[in-house]
Design a protein around this motif. Structure first.
Motif, PDB file in Angstrom:
ATOM      1  N   THR A  77      17.154  20.733  -2.215  1.00 28.87           N
ATOM      2  CA  THR A  77      16.438  20.456  -3.143  1.00 28.87           C
ATOM      3  C   THR A  77      15.179  21.413  -3.346  1.00 28.87           C
ATOM      4  O   THR A  77      14.831  22.046  -2.485  1.00 28.87           O
ATOM      5  CB  THR A  77      15.810  19.049  -2.813  1.00 28.87           C
ATOM      6  N   SER A  78      14.659  21.361  -4.491  1.00 32.54           N
ATOM      7  CA  SER A  78      13.420  22.234  -4.515  1.00 32.54           C
ATOM      8  C   SER A  78      12.450  21.713  -5.694  1.00 32.54           C
ATOM      9  O   SER A  78      12.835  21.111  -6.737  1.00 32.54           O
ATOM     10  CB  SER A  78      13.825  23.552  -5.238  1.00 32.54           C
ATOM     11  N   GLN A 118      10.629  23.664  -7.565  1.00 31.69           N
ATOM     12  CA  GLN A 118      10.708  24.439  -8.639  1.00 31.69           C
ATOM     13  C   GLN A 118      11.916  25.164  -9.076  1.00 31.69           C
ATOM     14  O   GLN A 118      12.825  25.122  -7.970  1.00 31.69           O
ATOM     15  CB  GLN A 118       9.423  25.761  -8.174  1.00 31.69           C
ATOM     16  N   PRO A 119      12.201  25.667 -10.093  1.00 27.23           N
ATOM     17  CA  PRO A 119      13.593  26.159 -10.314  1.00 27.23           C
ATOM     18  C   PRO A 119      13.898  27.540  -9.210  1.00 27.23           C
ATOM     19  O   PRO A 119      13.195  28.482  -9.445  1.00 27.23           O
ATOM     20  CB  PRO A 119      13.541  26.573 -11.622  1.00 27.23           C
ATOM     21  N   SER A 133      16.213  30.819  -8.165  1.00 30.71           N
ATOM     22  CA  SER A 133      16.975  31.936  -8.810  1.00 30.71           C
ATOM     23  C   SER A 133      18.175  32.135  -7.899  1.00 30.71           C
ATOM     24  O   SER A 133      18.809  33.002  -8.338  1.00 30.71           O
ATOM     25  CB  SER A 133      15.848  33.081  -9.092  1.00 30.71           C
ATOM     26  N   SER A 164      16.153  19.310 -15.720  1.00 29.80           N
ATOM     27  CA  SER A 164      14.898  20.185 -15.540  1.00 29.80           C
ATOM     28  C   SER A 164      13.624  19.544 -15.884  1.00 29.80           C
ATOM     29  O   SER A 164      13.566  18.560 -16.773  1.00 29.80           O
ATOM     30  CB  SER A 164      15.094  21.474 -16.092  1.00 29.80           C
ATOM     31  N   ALA A 190      13.973  16.509 -11.280  1.00 30.32           N
ATOM     32  CA  ALA A 190      14.298  17.680 -11.277  1.00 30.32           C
ATOM     33  C   ALA A 190      14.646  18.566 -10.014  1.00 30.32           C
ATOM     34  O   ALA A 190      15.205  19.753  -9.950  1.00 30.32           O
ATOM     35  CB  ALA A 190      13.192  18.700 -11.928  1.00 30.32           C
ATOM     36  N   ASN A 191      14.586  17.746  -8.928  1.00 33.93           N
ATOM     37  CA  ASN A 191      14.658  18.317  -7.547  1.00 33.93           C
ATOM     38  C   ASN A 191      16.137  19.003  -7.524  1.00 33.93           C
ATOM     39  O   ASN A 191      16.353  20.053  -6.811  1.00 33.93           O
ATOM     40  CB  ASN A 191      14.396  17.482  -6.536  1.00 33.93           C
ATOM     41  N   ASN A 234      16.884  22.115 -10.052  1.00 32.20           N
ATOM     42  CA  ASN A 234      16.133  23.194  -9.504  1.00 32.20           C
ATOM     43  C   ASN A 234      16.991  23.962  -8.255  1.00 32.20           C
ATOM     44  O   ASN A 234      17.045  25.253  -8.594  1.00 32.20           O
ATOM     45  CB  ASN A 234      14.733  22.751  -8.989  1.00 32.20           C
ATOM     46  N   SER A 282      20.277  25.418 -11.416  1.00 34.45           N
ATOM     47  CA  SER A 282      19.541  26.611 -11.769  1.00 34.45           C
ATOM     48  C   SER A 282      19.758  27.916 -11.270  1.00 34.45           C
ATOM     49  O   SER A 282      19.903  29.038 -11.898  1.00 34.45           O
ATOM     50  CB  SER A 282      17.734  26.468 -11.378  1.00 34.45           C
ATOM     51  N   LYS A 293      19.208  25.450 -21.103  1.00 37.29           N
ATOM     52  CA  LYS A 293      19.063  26.273 -20.089  1.00 37.29           C
ATOM     53  C   LYS A 293      19.982  27.498 -20.196  1.00 37.29           C
ATOM     54  O   LYS A 293      19.769  28.713 -19.714  1.00 37.29           O
ATOM     55  CB  LYS A 293      18.657  25.504 -18.743  1.00 37.29           C
TER      56      LYS A 293
END
Length: 571
Positions: A149-150, A152-153, A155, A224, A323-324, A327, A331, A371
């Motif tokens: 989980t996060s 923020q998105p 990379s 998101s 969104a977790n 992300n 993502s 996205k």
């Protein structure tokens, strides 16, 4: 000291926000690797990181493309479309260093996502053992995204400490009995494997399947934050997230530790209470059947408390924070060129917010497409099956699963979507139905129709319209194939006898202006269904299979069941 402190802070921030490491060498996302599959017949996106201004060269299938890394160290190129390649090619990326990926095929790439019935590994049930033993397929490649989980998105895919079979996580592997059974500790997704097996037989193309799923998760966690913001009806998720971040500025710093503690608690629960719960559910199922046979009320279902992080609606809500999961687990896959998505989720949204699912699910699909930026790629999903004891009424008030199914039905209004109906293959006493074969098979059927234009009947009958004639309601359908018929489930649980062929349509309820539904008589006449009841002189609406666990049996001749539906809009 100040410089060391600054570097330390930057590295910590990079870990939290998913920024690439500060390295001079060219670095590629984990989604690239030996044995991977790249998407055929479309522009192929290749991306990574390097020093700002570093010259990058990409070689693949006779193409050579050059670019320069941006000021932030990111770079991206697009290769021209490549036709199917069943013989492994070499993908080479050169900057100040050289990365070489071997045995890269070109075929179709599908993302398999959702909650537990998509995650459920093929090793879990003994019923899958023979299929595992015969699964060797060098043109089928598997990739497992570990749970994470996060806030923020990200990379890049991260492999959290304690990930099951971490040596097999986030890397491409050939489909072999060993790999199929050992990925993720419980094996690769059974649903995704059966889908993939059918697709390989249908068109022979190399196939890559990316499993990114987590049991017990909600659709808003897979959407998101920017996507949730675009739908006013979902503003409460955004508000909860933003308020918590504003009121608790330490969240970014404490979140990783909180998540680690939660993950540990879940693993401990699985090994202790979870095992006892499974046994209690089996005993409950026996007791329910006995009570039904005696005409007595069913006993209460055992409901042990599964560990959940505090405030699950807030952004530190672990695997269900808005969104977790998008992300951390979706993502990092973007902008990989893909063919489409298969999806199996909805059970965990069947509570008090079940009616919201129609809005939330459609928004999630649209969000992923926005996205990815590659158009309306095929999105094929499973409509929830039957679950819990057979309903005794034609429409049960407050029943969440019917609303989720209706939300899934409504999502067919989005372009390039298709739905596998599974109302006949669920287990009334087990959320994790054994029959993953028919689920995967039906996903493959609709994908073959939708994504490849094959001349197959991909779905079962879907309600089209109704008309009233006297005391009868006449129903018309699409996807009826050659004809409508009375059918039975293809799945026979172990130890049970084949069910006798039914002679009467079931699952239909009818109501007059009083809006009270009663069981109805229903008959097939040509390609229509005629519904009536001596209790309703002036009918105005019909329900079909519109409850948690309906007993319904309308099929088309291809053996695919009709989706539950209602003709009214009263709730």
């Amino acid at each position: 000291m100040k410089q060391l402190l600054l570097v330390s802070c930057l590295l910590s921030l990079s870990a939290i926000l998913g920024l690439p490491e500060v390295k001079a060498d060219v670095r590629m996302p984990l989604i690239f690797g030996n044995h991977m599959v790249l998407q055929q017949d479309t522009r192929i996106t290749i991306w990574g990181w390097a020093d700002a201004g570093e010259n990058i060269e990409v070689l693949f299938a006779g193409q050579k493309v050059r670019t320069t890394a941006n000021a932030d160290g990111t770079w991206q190129v697009k290769l021209k479309p490549v036709k199917t390649k069943k013989k492994g090619e070499t993908l080479t990326i050169t900057g100040k260093n050289k990365l070489v990926y071997s045995d890269v095929l070109v075929g179709d790439v599908w993302v398999a996502s959702g909650q537990s019935n998509m995650e459920w590994g093929i090793k879990v049930r003994k019923e899958y053992a023979d299929d595992i033993a015969h699964s060797e397929d060098s043109l089928l490649r598997l990739f497992f995204v570990p749970k994470n989980t996060s806030l923020q998105p990200l990379s890049e895919i991260e492999i959290p400490q304690g990930t099951a079979s971490s040596e097999r996580a986030a890397r491409w592997v050939l489909c072999t009995p060993e790999m199929l059974a050992k990925i993720n500790g419980q094996g690769f997704s059974a649903t995704a494997y059966y889908f993939a097996r059918d697709m390989r037989v249908a068109n022979g193309r190399p196939l890559g399947v990316i499993q990114s799923a987590w049991g017990g998760t909600r659709a808003e966690a897979w959407t998101s934050l920017s996507g949730l913001k675009q739908e006013p009806a979902l503003a409460h998720y955004v508000a909860a997230y933003e308020k918590n971040v504003k009121d608790n500025p330490e969240i970014l710093a404490t979140y990783p530790q909180k998540q680690k503690e939660f993950d540990t608690a879940v693993r401990e629960w699985d090994q202790t209470i979870g095992k006892e719960w499974n046994q209690a559910q089996k005993e409950w199922a026996v007791a329910v059947r006995a009570a039904q046979a005696d005409g007595k009320p069913a006993p209460a279902k055992p409901e042990p408390r599964v560990p959940r992080p505090p405030n699950p609606r807030k952004p530190d809500g672990g695997n269900n924070g808005p969104a977790n999961l998008f992300n951390a687990m979706i993502s990092p896959l973007i902008p990989l060129s893909i063919k489409g998505v298969i999806w199996y989720q909805g059970e965990f949204n069947s509570g008090g917010s079940a009616k919201e699912y129609a809005t939330l699910f459609s928004r999630m699909i649209t969000d992923w497409r926005e996205k990815w930026g590659i158009g309306d790629f095929p999105f094929v999903y499973v409509q929830l099956p039957n679950f819990e004891p057979v309903d005794q009424e034609p429409s049960v008030e407050g029943n969440g699963w019917r609303w989720v199914r209706e939300g899934q039905l409504k999502a067919l209004s989005l372009p390039n979507t298709a739905m596998a109906v599974t109302i006949d293959v669920g287990d009334p006493f087990d959320l994790h139905l054994v029959d993953k074969y028919d689920v995967g098979h039906r996903l493959a059927l609709v994908a073959r129709k939708l994504a490849y234009g094959e001349k197959v009947v991909g779905m079962g009958p879907l309600y089209k319209k109704m008309s009233v004639k006297g005391n009868k309601i006449i129903l018309e359908f699409t996807n009826q194939g050659k004809k409508l018929m009375i059918g039975t489930s293809p799945y026979i649980p172990e130890g049970e006898q084949a069910r006798p062929k039914p002679t009467k349509l079931t699952g239909f309820g009818i109501a007059g202006t009083d809006r009270k539904f009663v069981w109805a008589d229903a008959v097939i006449e040509g390609n229509k269904v005629i519904v009536s009841s001596p209790e309703v002189a002036e009918p105005v609406a019909v329900h079909y299979g519109f409850s948690n666990s309906p007993r319904c049996n309308l099929y088309n001749e291809e053996g695919l069941p009709a989706s539950p539906f209602r003709t009214d809009h009263w709730e």
